[in-house]
Design an enzyme around this catalytic site. Structure first.
Site, short mmCIF file in Angstrom:
data_model
loop_
_atom_site.label_atom_id
_atom_site.label_comp_id
_atom_site.label_asym_id
_atom_site.label_seq_id
_atom_site.Cartn_x
_atom_site.Cartn_y
_atom_site.Cartn_z
CG HIS A 372 33.34 36.31 -87.33
ND1 HIS A 372 33.36 35.68 -86.19
CD2 HIS A 372 33.82 35.19 -88.30
CE1 HIS A 372 33.52 34.48 -86.21
NE2 HIS A 372 33.75 33.79 -87.52
N PRO A 373 35.66 39.81 -88.79
CG PRO A 373 37.22 39.27 -90.61
CD PRO A 373 36.49 38.77 -89.46
CB SER A 389 39.60 36.24 -92.09
OG SER A 389 38.65 35.72 -90.87
CD GLN A 393 37.06 39.24 -95.94
OE1 GLN A 393 37.19 39.97 -96.72
NE2 GLN A 393 36.72 39.07 -94.59
CG PHE A 424 26.71 40.15 -94.00
CD1 PHE A 424 25.53 39.61 -93.61
CD2 PHE A 424 27.52 39.54 -94.95
CE1 PHE A 424 24.94 38.64 -94.60
CE2 PHE A 424 26.97 38.55 -95.83
CZ PHE A 424 25.79 38.30 -95.70
CB ILE A 425 29.09 36.05 -89.81
CG1 ILE A 425 29.93 37.19 -89.04
CG2 ILE A 425 29.92 34.95 -90.04
CD1 ILE A 425 29.63 36.93 -87.58
CB ALA A 427 30.49 29.68 -94.66
CB VAL A 428 33.03 33.69 -98.48
CG1 VAL A 428 32.49 34.77 -97.60
CG2 VAL A 428 34.42 33.21 -97.86
#
Length: 472
Positions: A372-373, A389, A393, A424-425, A427-428
Site C-alpha cells: 500500500h502507498p 488508490s 485519496q 499507515f493504512i 479506508a479513507v
C-alpha cells in the site's frame, strides 16, 4: 478450481425492483397439473401401478398388476375434476397454466381442446411419471425429447415451459442445453424468477411450490379440509401482498390437481380464495409464460463474463488483482478454491478474498501492507498509485493539501513506517482530511501487534469498498 453449484444467495437482501404490469402488488399464478393417463400403470408399459397423490392412504405399487381403484381415482380427475376446474376458471375469468404430462395429454383430446379454447398455457410436465433420480443424463434427455415431440403433435406447438417434478440434478441443465424453453420450474427456491447459468447459456427459472399446493390433501401432515387449504392460501397471499405494498412485489404460485381439488368437498375452498384475491386491487392474475416474458423483458440475464465465479482464471485475476493492493496471489488462490453464486456479489467475493488473506502467514500479510502507498506520499506526487488508490485519496481531498498539511502527513508517514515497518493504512472513503489526520496521530501510539491487526482490518475494509464499486 472448485465451483459449488448451489446458489445460497439468490436475489439477496435487496430483491430486484419488480414492477408487475399495471403496478400490481402481487402476481398470482395457478397451475393445473394434468397427469391423468400419464401415471404409472402396467397398461402404459410400467412395471407396477401408481402409488402417489391419491385418496388411498398408504398406497403401495402393485408390481405387474393393474390397481383398479387407483386407476379409477385418476380417471375421476380427467372425467369430472378437470371439467369442474375448467368451469370455475372460465367463470372467474382467471387464466391458468397447465402442466401437461405428454402421455396424459395424448389420451385426453377433449380436455386439450378445452384448454386451448380457454387460452390456457400448456407447459410440459414431462413424458410420463418417472422418478429421474437414478436415470442417466442420456436417458432423461431422450425422454425429454419424446415429451416435446408428443406435446407438439397433440397441441400443435412445442411447449415453452417445462416442469418434470420428479427431477434429477441434471434436469434444469438439460432444459438449458435444449435451448428452446422460455422457462423451467423445477425449483422451489424463491418467490421470484431467477436466472440459471450453465454451459455458457442462461435459463430462466420460475420457481414452483409444494406448500401452496393441493397435493397436501394427499400427503402426511397436509390439509384434511377445505378451510385449511383456503386459510393457508389466504395467509400466503396476505404476506406477499403486504410485501408488494411495501415496494417488493412477489409471485404466488398455487398448484392444483384435477383429481384432488376437483372433488366437490374441496373445490369451494379454491373458489373462496379466488374471490378473496379478486377483491384486492392491484393483483395480476397471470400465466407462467406471461411472468416469464415479463422477466425476460425487464430483468435480463447478466452476461456470464461479468460473473466472478464463471470468469476464466486470467480474467478473474486481472479484474480483482488490485482489490488487495498489488497482491494478485490473493485472487489467484480464491479462484482456485470453492466459489459459487454466493460469491458473485461484493460481500460474497470479499469473503472469499479475505479468507485467503486471513489464513496467510504474517510475512505474507505484511507484504500486502507494504504494497500500500503512503497517504499523500511520494508515489502520489509522482502519480504512480493504482487507479483505486488515486481515486480513494482524491476522494478524501488528499490530492489538494496545503504545503503545511503535506509536510505533516509526510512527517507522520516517516515516523509511522520507521516504527511499524509498513505504511499507515486507512479506508479513507467518507472521512475528511482532519479525521484521517486524527486517526494517524492516534494510531501511531499503538503497540506493533495492535497496529498490525488494525492495519489488516483496514486493508479488508478497503477491499470491500473497492468491490462495491464493481459488483452488486
Amino acid at each position: 478450481m472448485n465451483r459449488y453449484p448451489r446458489d445460497m444467495h439468490g436475489h439477496g437482501e435487496n430483491t430486484p425492483k419488480v414492477i408487475w404490469p399495471n403496478g400490481a402488488k402481487i402476481a398470482v399464478q395457478f397451475v393445473i397439473n394434468y397427469e391423468e393417463g400419464g401415471e404409472n400403470c402396467v397398461l402404459h408399459g410400467d412395471a407396477s401401478s401408481e402409488a402417489f397423490l391419491s385418496e388411498i392412504v398408504g398406497a403401495a405399487p402393485w408390481p405387474e398388476q393393474r390397481h383398479w381403484n387407483m386407476e379409477s381415482i385418476y380417471e375421476y380427475g380427467a372425467r369430472a375434476g378437470f371439467w369442474r376446474l375448467h368451469r370455475l376458471f372460465t367463470k372467474m375469468a382467471i387464466p391458468a397454466t397447465v402442466y401437461g404430462v405428454a402421455t396424459a395429454l395424448e389420451r385426453s383430446p377433449a380436455q386439450v381442446a378445452a384448454m386451448q379454447d380457454s387460452d390456457w398455457e400448456i407447459a410440459s410436465h414431462g413424458l410420463k411419471w418417472i422418478d429421474y433420480k437414478d436415470h442417466t443424463k442420456t436417458d432423461e434427455r431422450r425422454d425429454m425429447e419424446d415429451a416435446i415431440r408428443i406435446h407438439t403433435e397433440v397441441t400443435g406447438t412445442p411447449p415453452t415451459g417445462w416442469y418434470t417434478g420428479r427431477c434429477s440434478a441434471n434436469t434444469v441443465d438439460l432444459v438449458t442445453e435444449q435451448g428452446n424453453f422460455t422457462y423451467v420450474s423445477d425449483s422451489y427456491a424463491d418467490d421470484l424468477p431467477y436466472w440459471h447459468h450453465h454451459d455458457g447459456k442462461n435459463q430462466l427459472v420460475i420457481p414452483y411450490t409444494l406448500d401452496t399446493n393441493d397435493m397436501r390433501f394427499a400427503s402426511p401432515q397436509g390439509f384434511n379440509a377445505g378451510d385449511q387449504f383456503y386459510n393457508y392460501l389466504k395467509d400466503s397471499f396476505d404476506a406477499l401482498y403486504e410485501e408488494g405494498v411495501e415496494g417488493a412485489p412477489k409471485m404466488l404460485s398455487i398448484g392444483l390437481h384435477c383429481r384432488l381439488i376437483g372433488r366437490p368437498g374441496r373445490i369451494q375452498s379454491l373458489k373462496r380464495f379466488m374471490k378473496y384475491a379478486q377483491s384486492h386491487a392491484d393483483v395480476w392474475f397471470a400465466k407462467r409464460i406471461e411472468i416469464a416474458q415479463h422477466w425476460h423483458e425487464h430483468h435480463a440475464a447478466p452476461a456470464s463474463s461479468a460473473i466472478p465465479s464463471e470468469m476464466p482464471q486470467q480474467e478473474f485475476v486481472q479484474t480483482y488483482g488490485d482489490i488487495f493492493e498489488h497482491s494478485t496471489w490473493i485472487p489467484q488462490a480464491a479462484w482456485e478454491g470453492e466459489l459459487g453464486a454466493a460469491h458473485d456479489t461484493a460481500i460474497g467475493l470479499h469473503s472469499a478474498l479475505c479468507r485467503i488473506f486471513r489464513r496467510a502467514t504474517d510475512a505474507q500479510r505484511l507484504a500486502v501492507l507494504r504494497a500500500h502507498p503512503d497517504l499523500a506520499g511520494k508515489l502520489a506526487d509522482a502519480k504512480q498509485l493504482t487507479n483505486s488508490s488515486t481515486s480513494e485519496q482524491a476522494g478524501a481531498g488528499l490530492d489538494a493539501l496545503t504545503d503545511a498539511q503535506r509536510r505533516e502527513f509526510q512527517e507522520l508517514n516517516t515516523r509511522y513506517t520507521e516504527k511499524f515497518g509498513f505504511p499507515f493504512i486507512i479506508a479513507v472513503k467518507g472521512l475528511t482530511k482532519d479525521q484521517i489526520l486524527q486517526a494517524f496521530i492516534t494510531r501511531i501510539d499503538n503497540d506493533p501487534n495492535t497496529e498490525f491487526t488494525t492495519a489488516c482490518q483496514q486493508v479488508e475494509r478497503i477491499a470491500l469498498l473497492r468491490l462495491t464499486q464493481i459488483l452488486p
